[in-house]
Design a protein around this motif. Sequence first.
Motif, short mmCIF file in Angstrom:
data_model
loop_
_atom_site.label_atom_id
_atom_site.label_comp_id
_atom_site.label_asym_id
_atom_site.label_seq_id
_atom_site.Cartn_x
_atom_site.Cartn_y
_atom_site.Cartn_z
N GLY A 169 0.82 -1.22 0.00
CA GLY A 169 0.00 0.00 0.00
C GLY A 169 0.85 1.25 0.00
O GLY A 169 1.74 1.42 -0.83
N SER A 170 0.60 2.12 0.96
CA SER A 170 1.31 3.41 0.98
C SER A 170 2.72 3.30 1.57
O SER A 170 3.45 4.29 1.62
N ASN A 171 3.09 2.14 2.05
CA ASN A 171 4.44 1.89 2.59
C ASN A 171 4.85 2.99 3.58
O ASN A 171 5.79 3.76 3.32
N PRO A 172 4.15 3.09 4.69
CA PRO A 172 4.37 4.23 5.60
C PRO A 172 5.77 4.32 6.21
O PRO A 172 6.21 5.40 6.58
N THR A 173 6.49 3.19 6.27
CA THR A 173 7.83 3.26 6.89
C THR A 173 8.96 3.31 5.86
O THR A 173 10.12 3.28 6.22
N GLY A 174 8.58 3.34 4.58
CA GLY A 174 9.61 3.34 3.54
C GLY A 174 10.37 2.03 3.50
O GLY A 174 11.58 2.00 3.27
N ALA A 175 9.64 0.94 3.74
CA ALA A 175 10.29 -0.38 3.81
C ALA A 175 10.75 -0.83 2.43
O ALA A 175 10.12 -0.56 1.42
N GLY A 176 11.86 -1.51 2.42
CA GLY A 176 12.39 -2.05 1.17
C GLY A 176 13.16 -3.33 1.44
O GLY A 176 13.33 -3.76 2.59
N GLY A 177 13.66 -3.92 0.37
CA GLY A 177 14.42 -5.17 0.50
C GLY A 177 15.89 -4.90 0.81
O GLY A 177 16.33 -3.76 0.95
N VAL A 178 16.63 -5.98 0.88
CA VAL A 178 18.03 -5.93 1.30
C VAL A 178 18.97 -5.71 0.12
O VAL A 178 20.13 -5.37 0.30
N ARG A 179 18.45 -5.89 -1.09
CA ARG A 179 19.31 -5.90 -2.27
C ARG A 179 20.26 -4.70 -2.32
O ARG A 179 21.44 -4.84 -2.61
N ALA A 180 19.72 -3.52 -2.04
CA ALA A 180 20.53 -2.31 -2.15
C ALA A 180 21.64 -2.26 -1.10
O ALA A 180 22.61 -1.52 -1.26
N LEU A 181 21.50 -3.03 -0.04
CA LEU A 181 22.49 -2.98 1.04
C LEU A 181 23.49 -4.13 0.96
O LEU A 181 24.50 -4.12 1.65
N ALA A 182 23.18 -5.12 0.15
CA ALA A 182 24.01 -6.32 0.08
C ALA A 182 25.14 -6.13 -0.93
O ALA A 182 25.10 -5.23 -1.77
N GLY A 183 26.12 -6.98 -0.84
CA GLY A 183 27.22 -6.92 -1.79
C GLY A 183 26.85 -7.62 -3.09
O GLY A 183 25.68 -7.90 -3.36
N ALA A 184 27.88 -7.90 -3.88
CA ALA A 184 27.64 -8.51 -5.19
C ALA A 184 27.10 -9.93 -5.06
O ALA A 184 26.29 -10.36 -5.87
N ARG A 185 27.56 -10.63 -4.04
CA ARG A 185 27.08 -12.01 -3.89
C ARG A 185 25.81 -12.01 -3.05
O ARG A 185 25.87 -11.94 -1.81
N TYR A 186 24.72 -12.06 -3.77
CA TYR A 186 23.41 -11.91 -3.12
C TYR A 186 22.44 -12.91 -3.71
O TYR A 186 22.46 -13.19 -4.91
N MET A 187 21.62 -13.48 -2.85
CA MET A 187 20.62 -14.44 -3.31
C MET A 187 19.31 -14.15 -2.60
O MET A 187 19.29 -13.88 -1.40
N ALA A 188 18.22 -14.16 -3.37
CA ALA A 188 16.90 -13.88 -2.79
C ALA A 188 16.09 -15.17 -2.73
O ALA A 188 16.00 -15.90 -3.72
N LEU A 189 15.50 -15.43 -1.57
CA LEU A 189 14.63 -16.60 -1.40
C LEU A 189 13.26 -16.11 -0.93
O LEU A 189 12.94 -16.19 0.26
#
Length: 412
Positions: A169-189
Amino acid sequence: MQDDGLYAALVRRGMTRRSFLQFSAAMAAALALPLSYAPRIAAAVEGSKRLPVIWIRGQACGGDTEAFLRSSDPDTVALFLDVLDIQYHDAFLGVAGGDAELARTSAMDRYRNGYFAVVEGSIPSGASGAYCLIGGRPAADVVREVCAGALATIAVGSCACDGGAPAAGSNPTGAGGVRALAGARYMALPGCPVNPVNLAAVIVHYLTFNELPPADLASRPLAAYGDLIHNQCERRPHFEFGEFATEWGDEGAQRGWCLYKLGCKGPETMGNCPTVRYGEKTSWNVRAGHGCVGCMTPSFWNAMGPAYKRLPSPVPFLPNVTVDMVGGALLGGVAGVMGVHAVGMGVRFKRRRMIAAHERAAAVPLGPLPPAVGDAGRRSEPAATVGLAPAEHGAADEADGRPDAPVGREGR
Ligand code: SF4
Protein backbone atom coordinates in the motif's frame (compact mmCIF):
# COMPACT_ATOMS: atom_id res chain seq x y z
CA MET A 1 29.61 -27.35 20.24
CA GLN A 2 32.67 -29.07 18.78
CA ASP A 3 33.62 -27.81 15.34
CA ASP A 4 34.90 -31.03 13.81
CA GLY A 5 32.91 -30.83 10.62
CA LEU A 6 29.35 -31.12 9.41
CA TYR A 7 29.14 -34.86 9.17
CA ALA A 8 30.41 -35.34 12.72
CA ALA A 9 27.85 -32.80 13.92
CA LEU A 10 25.06 -34.60 12.09
CA VAL A 11 26.14 -37.99 13.45
CA ARG A 12 26.21 -36.59 16.97
CA ARG A 13 22.67 -35.44 16.41
CA GLY A 14 21.64 -38.97 15.59
CA MET A 15 21.63 -38.83 11.82
CA THR A 16 22.42 -42.23 10.35
CA ARG A 17 24.55 -42.77 7.26
CA ARG A 18 21.43 -43.78 5.36
CA SER A 19 19.51 -40.62 6.28
CA PHE A 20 22.61 -38.53 5.50
CA LEU A 21 22.69 -39.98 2.00
CA GLN A 22 18.94 -39.43 1.71
CA PHE A 23 19.54 -35.82 2.75
CA SER A 24 22.19 -35.49 0.01
CA ALA A 25 19.80 -36.95 -2.57
CA ALA A 26 17.05 -34.57 -1.43
CA MET A 27 19.43 -31.63 -1.80
CA ALA A 28 20.35 -32.76 -5.31
CA ALA A 29 16.65 -32.86 -6.15
CA ALA A 30 16.04 -29.42 -4.62
CA LEU A 31 18.90 -28.06 -6.71
CA ALA A 32 17.47 -29.70 -9.84
CA LEU A 33 20.65 -31.74 -10.18
CA PRO A 34 20.71 -35.34 -11.37
CA LEU A 35 20.73 -37.94 -8.62
CA SER A 36 24.27 -38.81 -9.65
CA TYR A 37 25.36 -35.60 -7.88
CA ALA A 38 24.25 -36.94 -4.49
CA PRO A 39 27.61 -38.62 -3.69
CA ARG A 40 29.45 -35.42 -4.60
CA ILE A 41 27.16 -33.42 -2.34
CA ALA A 42 27.62 -35.97 0.45
CA ALA A 43 31.41 -35.77 0.09
CA ALA A 44 31.34 -31.95 0.10
CA VAL A 45 29.15 -31.77 3.19
CA GLU A 46 31.21 -34.42 4.96
CA GLY A 47 34.42 -32.54 4.37
CA SER A 48 33.13 -29.07 5.26
CA LYS A 49 33.36 -27.11 8.44
CA ARG A 50 30.16 -25.71 9.89
CA LEU A 51 29.28 -22.51 8.13
CA PRO A 52 29.17 -19.38 10.33
CA VAL A 53 25.97 -17.38 9.95
CA ILE A 54 24.94 -13.98 11.20
CA TRP A 55 21.16 -13.77 11.03
CA ILE A 56 19.67 -10.27 11.15
CA ARG A 57 15.98 -9.53 11.50
CA GLY A 58 14.40 -6.29 10.34
CA GLN A 59 10.68 -5.59 10.00
CA ALA A 60 9.45 -9.15 10.12
CA CYS A 61 6.78 -11.25 11.76
CA GLY A 62 9.34 -13.93 12.51
CA GLY A 63 7.70 -16.37 10.12
CA ASP A 64 10.94 -17.38 8.43
CA THR A 65 12.62 -18.24 11.71
CA GLU A 66 9.44 -20.06 12.75
CA ALA A 67 9.46 -22.00 9.48
CA PHE A 68 12.78 -23.50 10.53
CA LEU A 69 12.03 -24.05 14.16
CA ARG A 70 8.56 -25.50 13.61
CA SER A 71 9.71 -27.76 10.83
CA SER A 72 9.32 -31.39 11.76
CA ASP A 73 11.67 -32.41 8.99
CA PRO A 74 14.69 -33.71 10.90
CA ASP A 75 17.06 -33.04 8.01
CA THR A 76 16.19 -29.38 7.91
CA VAL A 77 16.35 -28.94 11.66
CA ALA A 78 19.73 -30.65 11.65
CA LEU A 79 20.88 -28.30 8.95
CA PHE A 80 19.69 -25.25 10.78
CA LEU A 81 21.08 -26.14 14.17
CA ASP A 82 24.15 -28.17 13.31
CA VAL A 83 25.29 -27.59 9.76
CA LEU A 84 25.00 -23.85 10.21
CA ASP A 85 27.02 -22.26 12.95
CA ILE A 86 24.63 -19.55 14.06
CA GLN A 87 26.83 -16.88 15.55
CA TYR A 88 24.12 -14.31 15.96
CA HIS A 89 20.33 -14.44 15.91
CA ASP A 90 18.45 -12.20 18.30
CA ALA A 91 15.94 -14.94 19.13
CA PHE A 92 18.58 -17.53 20.03
CA LEU A 93 21.11 -15.49 21.94
CA GLY A 94 21.34 -16.09 25.63
CA VAL A 95 22.30 -12.46 26.12
CA ALA A 96 20.75 -9.11 25.23
CA GLY A 97 21.64 -5.45 24.81
CA GLY A 98 25.33 -4.59 24.59
CA ASP A 99 26.41 -8.22 25.03
CA ALA A 100 24.32 -9.26 22.04
CA GLU A 101 25.90 -6.54 19.92
CA LEU A 102 29.30 -7.65 21.11
CA ALA A 103 28.51 -11.20 19.99
CA ARG A 104 27.68 -9.89 16.53
CA THR A 105 30.68 -7.62 16.08
CA SER A 106 33.13 -10.18 17.43
CA ALA A 107 31.72 -12.83 15.06
CA MET A 108 32.08 -10.38 12.16
CA ASP A 109 35.73 -9.85 13.09
CA ARG A 110 36.44 -13.53 13.68
CA TYR A 111 34.92 -14.75 10.42
CA ARG A 112 35.39 -11.71 8.18
CA ASN A 113 34.59 -12.65 4.56
CA GLY A 114 33.87 -16.17 5.74
CA TYR A 115 30.29 -16.06 7.04
CA PHE A 116 26.86 -15.97 5.45
CA ALA A 117 24.67 -12.96 6.21
CA VAL A 118 21.04 -14.08 6.37
CA VAL A 119 18.53 -11.24 6.48
CA GLU A 120 14.90 -11.71 7.43
CA GLY A 121 12.39 -8.87 7.21
CA SER A 122 12.31 -5.55 5.40
CA ILE A 123 14.55 -2.58 6.10
CA PRO A 124 12.83 0.80 6.52
CA SER A 125 14.32 4.06 5.35
CA GLY A 126 11.57 6.41 6.60
CA ALA A 127 12.21 8.70 9.57
CA SER A 128 15.95 8.19 9.13
CA GLY A 129 15.53 4.49 9.82
CA ALA A 130 13.88 5.05 13.20
CA TYR A 131 11.12 2.50 12.47
CA CYS A 132 13.51 -0.40 13.04
CA LEU A 133 16.55 -0.17 15.29
CA ILE A 134 19.10 -2.85 16.15
CA GLY A 135 21.19 -2.07 19.21
CA GLY A 136 19.89 1.50 19.01
CA ARG A 137 21.09 1.97 15.43
CA PRO A 138 19.02 2.02 12.22
CA ALA A 139 18.67 -1.52 10.88
CA ALA A 140 19.91 -0.33 7.46
CA ASP A 141 23.29 0.65 8.96
CA VAL A 142 23.71 -2.66 10.76
CA VAL A 143 22.66 -4.71 7.74
CA ARG A 144 25.02 -2.80 5.44
CA GLU A 145 27.85 -3.41 7.87
CA VAL A 146 27.11 -7.12 8.26
CA CYS A 147 26.69 -7.69 4.51
CA ALA A 148 29.95 -5.87 3.72
CA GLY A 149 31.99 -8.48 5.60
CA ALA A 150 30.02 -11.51 4.42
CA LEU A 151 30.86 -14.26 2.02
CA ALA A 152 27.37 -13.82 0.60
CA THR A 153 24.03 -12.38 1.63
CA ILE A 154 20.84 -14.42 1.54
CA ALA A 155 17.50 -12.63 1.87
CA VAL A 156 14.98 -15.06 3.35
CA GLY A 157 11.26 -14.39 2.94
CA SER A 158 9.44 -11.86 0.79
CA CYS A 159 9.90 -8.94 3.21
CA ALA A 160 13.68 -9.17 2.99
CA CYS A 161 13.53 -9.53 -0.80
CA ASP A 162 11.39 -6.53 -1.71
CA GLY A 163 9.75 -5.06 1.38
CA GLY A 164 6.88 -7.56 1.60
CA ALA A 165 3.92 -6.73 3.83
CA PRO A 166 5.51 -3.64 5.47
CA ALA A 167 5.97 -2.12 1.99
CA ALA A 168 2.36 -2.82 0.91
CA GLY A 169 0.00 0.00 0.00
CA SER A 170 1.31 3.41 0.98
CA ASN A 171 4.44 1.89 2.59
CA PRO A 172 4.37 4.23 5.60
CA THR A 173 7.83 3.26 6.89
CA GLY A 174 9.61 3.34 3.54
CA ALA A 175 10.29 -0.38 3.81
CA GLY A 176 12.39 -2.05 1.17
CA GLY A 177 14.42 -5.17 0.50
CA VAL A 178 18.03 -5.93 1.30
CA ARG A 179 19.31 -5.90 -2.27
CA ALA A 180 20.53 -2.31 -2.15
CA LEU A 181 22.49 -2.98 1.04
CA ALA A 182 24.01 -6.32 0.08
CA GLY A 183 27.22 -6.92 -1.79
CA ALA A 184 27.64 -8.51 -5.19
CA ARG A 185 27.08 -12.01 -3.89
CA TYR A 186 23.41 -11.91 -3.12
CA MET A 187 20.62 -14.44 -3.31
CA ALA A 188 16.90 -13.88 -2.79
CA LEU A 189 14.63 -16.60 -1.40
CA PRO A 190 11.15 -15.05 -1.43
CA GLY A 191 8.14 -16.74 0.09
CA CYS A 192 5.86 -16.06 2.99
CA PRO A 193 7.58 -17.74 4.70
CA VAL A 194 10.65 -19.02 2.88
CA ASN A 195 10.79 -22.77 2.51
CA PRO A 196 13.70 -24.01 4.69
CA VAL A 197 14.54 -26.62 2.04
CA ASN A 198 15.44 -23.84 -0.40
CA LEU A 199 17.84 -22.22 2.08
CA ALA A 200 19.38 -25.61 2.80
CA ALA A 201 19.80 -26.22 -0.93
CA VAL A 202 21.55 -22.87 -1.49
CA ILE A 203 23.99 -23.54 1.35
CA VAL A 204 24.66 -27.09 0.20
CA HIS A 205 25.26 -25.81 -3.34
CA TYR A 206 27.79 -23.37 -1.98
CA LEU A 207 29.55 -26.09 0.01
CA THR A 208 29.61 -28.41 -2.99
CA PHE A 209 30.55 -26.05 -5.81
CA ASN A 210 32.01 -23.11 -3.89
CA GLU A 211 29.55 -20.72 -5.50
CA LEU A 212 25.91 -19.70 -5.28
CA PRO A 213 23.50 -21.55 -7.57
CA PRO A 214 22.46 -20.05 -10.93
CA ALA A 215 19.82 -17.37 -10.47
CA ASP A 216 17.24 -15.39 -12.43
CA LEU A 217 17.17 -11.60 -12.82
CA ALA A 218 15.61 -11.24 -9.37
CA SER A 219 18.55 -13.24 -7.89
CA ARG A 220 16.28 -16.20 -7.14
CA PRO A 221 17.85 -19.64 -7.60
CA LEU A 222 16.51 -21.13 -10.81
CA ALA A 223 16.30 -24.59 -9.29
CA ALA A 224 13.61 -23.37 -6.89
CA TYR A 225 12.02 -20.50 -8.82
CA GLY A 226 12.43 -21.59 -12.43
CA ASP A 227 8.97 -23.00 -13.10
CA LEU A 228 5.37 -21.92 -12.64
CA ILE A 229 3.56 -23.35 -9.63
CA HIS A 230 0.64 -23.98 -11.98
CA ASN A 231 2.80 -26.42 -14.01
CA GLN A 232 3.56 -28.56 -10.97
CA CYS A 233 0.22 -28.38 -9.16
CA GLU A 234 -1.64 -31.61 -8.45
CA ARG A 235 -4.94 -29.85 -9.29
CA ARG A 236 -3.74 -29.03 -12.79
CA PRO A 237 -5.65 -31.89 -14.51
CA HIS A 238 -8.89 -30.33 -13.21
CA PHE A 239 -7.85 -27.00 -14.70
CA GLU A 240 -7.35 -28.72 -18.05
CA PHE A 241 -10.76 -30.41 -17.84
CA GLY A 242 -12.50 -27.19 -16.81
CA GLU A 243 -13.35 -28.47 -13.33
CA PHE A 244 -13.28 -25.49 -10.96
CA ALA A 245 -14.37 -24.76 -7.42
CA THR A 246 -16.47 -21.61 -7.62
CA GLU A 247 -17.22 -21.11 -3.94
CA TRP A 248 -15.32 -22.06 -0.84
CA GLY A 249 -16.67 -25.36 0.41
CA ASP A 250 -18.70 -26.19 -2.68
CA GLU A 251 -18.65 -29.60 -4.28
CA GLY A 252 -15.71 -28.68 -6.52
CA ALA A 253 -13.65 -27.53 -3.53
CA GLN A 254 -14.48 -30.73 -1.67
CA ARG A 255 -13.49 -32.83 -4.64
CA GLY A 256 -10.12 -31.13 -4.98
CA TRP A 257 -10.86 -29.24 -8.19
CA CYS A 258 -8.88 -26.30 -9.44
CA LEU A 259 -8.99 -23.07 -7.38
CA TYR A 260 -8.35 -20.75 -10.30
CA LYS A 261 -11.78 -19.12 -10.12
CA LEU A 262 -11.27 -18.46 -6.42
CA GLY A 263 -8.22 -16.32 -7.16
CA CYS A 264 -5.38 -18.85 -7.22
CA LYS A 265 -2.23 -17.11 -8.52
CA GLY A 266 -0.43 -20.35 -9.38
CA PRO A 267 -0.52 -19.53 -13.12
CA GLU A 268 1.44 -16.30 -12.49
CA THR A 269 3.85 -17.44 -9.76
CA MET A 270 7.25 -19.07 -10.06
CA GLY A 271 8.14 -21.42 -7.23
CA ASN A 272 8.57 -25.02 -6.12
CA CYS A 273 5.95 -25.30 -3.34
CA PRO A 274 4.15 -28.23 -5.02
CA THR A 275 7.31 -30.33 -5.11
CA VAL A 276 9.17 -29.46 -1.87
CA ARG A 277 6.00 -28.77 0.14
CA TYR A 278 6.04 -28.03 3.87
CA GLY A 279 5.76 -30.05 7.07
CA GLU A 280 7.77 -33.15 6.23
CA LYS A 281 6.74 -32.66 2.62
CA THR A 282 3.17 -33.58 3.50
CA SER A 283 1.35 -30.59 2.04
CA TRP A 284 1.31 -27.04 0.75
CA ASN A 285 -1.41 -24.43 0.60
CA VAL A 286 -3.14 -25.46 -2.65
CA ARG A 287 -3.11 -29.10 -1.63
CA ALA A 288 -4.59 -28.01 1.70
CA GLY A 289 -7.43 -26.20 -0.11
CA HIS A 290 -6.29 -22.58 -0.33
CA GLY A 291 -5.30 -20.89 -3.57
CA CYS A 292 -1.75 -19.70 -4.16
CA VAL A 293 -1.43 -16.01 -3.18
CA GLY A 294 1.69 -15.48 -5.30
CA CYS A 295 3.97 -14.76 -2.33
CA MET A 296 7.11 -15.62 -4.31
CA THR A 297 6.39 -12.91 -6.89
CA PRO A 298 8.19 -9.58 -6.41
CA SER A 299 6.03 -7.05 -4.49
CA PHE A 300 3.27 -9.63 -4.28
CA TRP A 301 1.14 -7.74 -1.76
CA ASN A 302 0.58 -5.00 -4.31
CA ALA A 303 1.06 -6.94 -7.52
CA MET A 304 -0.94 -10.09 -6.82
CA GLY A 305 -3.88 -8.87 -4.75
CA PRO A 306 -6.66 -9.22 -3.93
CA ALA A 307 -5.95 -12.74 -2.70
CA TYR A 308 -9.35 -14.24 -3.51
CA LYS A 309 -9.93 -12.71 -6.93
CA ARG A 310 -8.33 -13.13 -10.28
CA LEU A 311 -5.85 -10.39 -11.11
CA PRO A 312 -7.52 -7.07 -11.94
CA SER A 313 -7.90 -5.74 -15.43
CA PRO A 314 -4.66 -4.55 -17.01
CA VAL A 315 -6.70 -2.61 -19.58
CA PRO A 316 -7.73 0.94 -18.58
CA PHE A 317 -11.52 1.59 -18.54
CA LEU A 318 -12.29 -2.11 -19.00
CA PRO A 319 -12.54 -3.39 -15.44
CA ASN A 320 -13.99 -6.76 -16.39
CA VAL A 321 -11.05 -7.71 -18.58
CA THR A 322 -8.63 -9.96 -16.72
CA VAL A 323 -4.99 -10.74 -17.31
CA ASP A 324 -6.04 -14.19 -18.45
CA MET A 325 -8.42 -12.74 -21.03
CA VAL A 326 -5.65 -10.50 -22.37
CA GLY A 327 -3.34 -13.51 -22.47
CA GLY A 328 -6.04 -15.50 -24.26
CA ALA A 329 -6.60 -12.69 -26.74
CA LEU A 330 -2.89 -12.45 -27.43
CA LEU A 331 -2.73 -16.19 -27.90
CA GLY A 332 -5.74 -16.02 -30.20
CA GLY A 333 -4.09 -13.23 -32.17
CA VAL A 334 -0.92 -15.20 -32.54
CA ALA A 335 -2.93 -18.27 -33.57
CA GLY A 336 -4.80 -16.13 -36.13
CA VAL A 337 -1.60 -14.77 -37.61
CA MET A 338 -0.18 -18.28 -37.77
CA GLY A 339 -3.38 -19.47 -39.47
CA VAL A 340 -3.20 -16.74 -42.12
CA HIS A 341 0.46 -17.50 -42.60
CA ALA A 342 -0.34 -21.21 -42.97
CA VAL A 343 -3.03 -20.49 -45.59
CA GLY A 344 -0.63 -18.21 -47.48
CA MET A 345 2.03 -20.89 -47.38
CA GLY A 346 -0.50 -23.44 -48.64
CA VAL A 347 -1.47 -21.27 -51.59
CA ARG A 348 2.17 -20.62 -52.43
CA PHE A 349 2.95 -24.32 -52.18
CA LYS A 350 0.06 -25.22 -54.45
CA ARG A 351 1.09 -22.59 -56.98
CA ARG A 352 4.65 -23.81 -56.95
CA ARG A 353 3.45 -27.35 -57.54
CA MET A 354 1.40 -26.21 -60.53
CA ILE A 355 4.34 -24.30 -61.96
CA ALA A 356 6.59 -27.30 -61.44
CA ALA A 357 4.04 -29.55 -63.15
CA HIS A 358 3.93 -27.19 -66.16
CA GLU A 359 7.70 -27.10 -66.30
CA ARG A 360 7.86 -30.88 -66.19
CA ALA A 361 5.35 -31.10 -68.98
CA ALA A 362 7.36 -28.65 -71.08
CA ALA A 363 10.52 -30.59 -70.45
CA VAL A 364 9.08 -33.97 -71.65
CA PRO A 365 11.06 -35.18 -74.74
CA LEU A 366 9.07 -35.07 -77.92
CA GLY A 367 9.41 -38.80 -78.39
CA PRO A 368 10.72 -40.43 -81.49
CA LEU A 369 11.40 -38.13 -84.34
CA PRO A 370 8.77 -38.08 -87.00
CA PRO A 371 9.39 -40.82 -89.38
CA ALA A 372 11.45 -39.95 -92.37
CA VAL A 373 9.64 -39.34 -95.50
CA GLY A 374 8.53 -42.60 -96.90
CA ASP A 375 8.40 -44.40 -93.54
CA ALA A 376 5.79 -47.05 -93.13
CA GLY A 377 3.86 -44.89 -90.75
CA ARG A 378 3.32 -42.33 -93.39
CA ARG A 379 1.77 -44.91 -95.56
CA SER A 380 -1.21 -45.07 -93.31
CA GLU A 381 -1.96 -41.41 -93.72
CA PRO A 382 -5.25 -40.80 -95.43
CA ALA A 383 -4.84 -40.35 -99.05
CA ALA A 384 -6.51 -36.98 -98.84
CA THR A 385 -3.53 -35.69 -96.88
CA VAL A 386 -1.01 -36.82 -99.40
CA GLY A 387 -2.72 -35.38 -102.35
CA LEU A 388 -3.21 -38.66 -104.16
CA ALA A 389 -6.34 -40.47 -104.93
CA PRO A 390 -6.55 -43.77 -103.04
CA ALA A 391 -6.24 -45.66 -106.25
CA GLU A 392 -3.14 -43.74 -107.21
CA HIS A 393 -1.66 -44.30 -103.78
CA GLY A 394 -2.09 -48.02 -103.87
CA ALA A 395 -0.95 -48.05 -107.39
CA ALA A 396 2.30 -46.38 -106.42
CA ASP A 397 3.01 -49.04 -103.82
CA GLU A 398 2.28 -51.78 -106.13
CA ALA A 399 4.27 -50.15 -108.85
CA ASP A 400 7.65 -50.67 -107.19
CA GLY A 401 6.64 -54.03 -105.83
CA ARG A 402 7.67 -53.12 -102.26
CA PRO A 403 4.76 -52.98 -99.90
CA ASP A 404 6.69 -50.71 -97.47
CA ALA A 405 8.26 -48.50 -100.00
CA PRO A 406 8.26 -44.85 -98.95
CA VAL A 407 5.90 -42.59 -100.54
CA GLY A 408 7.58 -40.16 -102.79
CA ARG A 409 7.95 -36.48 -101.74
CA GLU A 410 5.52 -35.54 -104.29
CA GLY A 411 3.09 -37.76 -102.54
CA ARG A 412 3.07 -35.60 -99.49
S1 SF4 B 1 -5.17 -24.68 -8.14
FE1 SF4 B 1 -4.00 -22.89 -8.87
S2 SF4 B 1 -1.95 -23.65 -9.32
FE2 SF4 B 1 -3.30 -25.43 -9.13
S3 SF4 B 1 -3.98 -25.84 -11.25
FE3 SF4 B 1 -5.52 -24.50 -10.34
S4 SF4 B 1 -4.86 -22.42 -10.92
FE4 SF4 B 1 -3.11 -23.76 -11.23
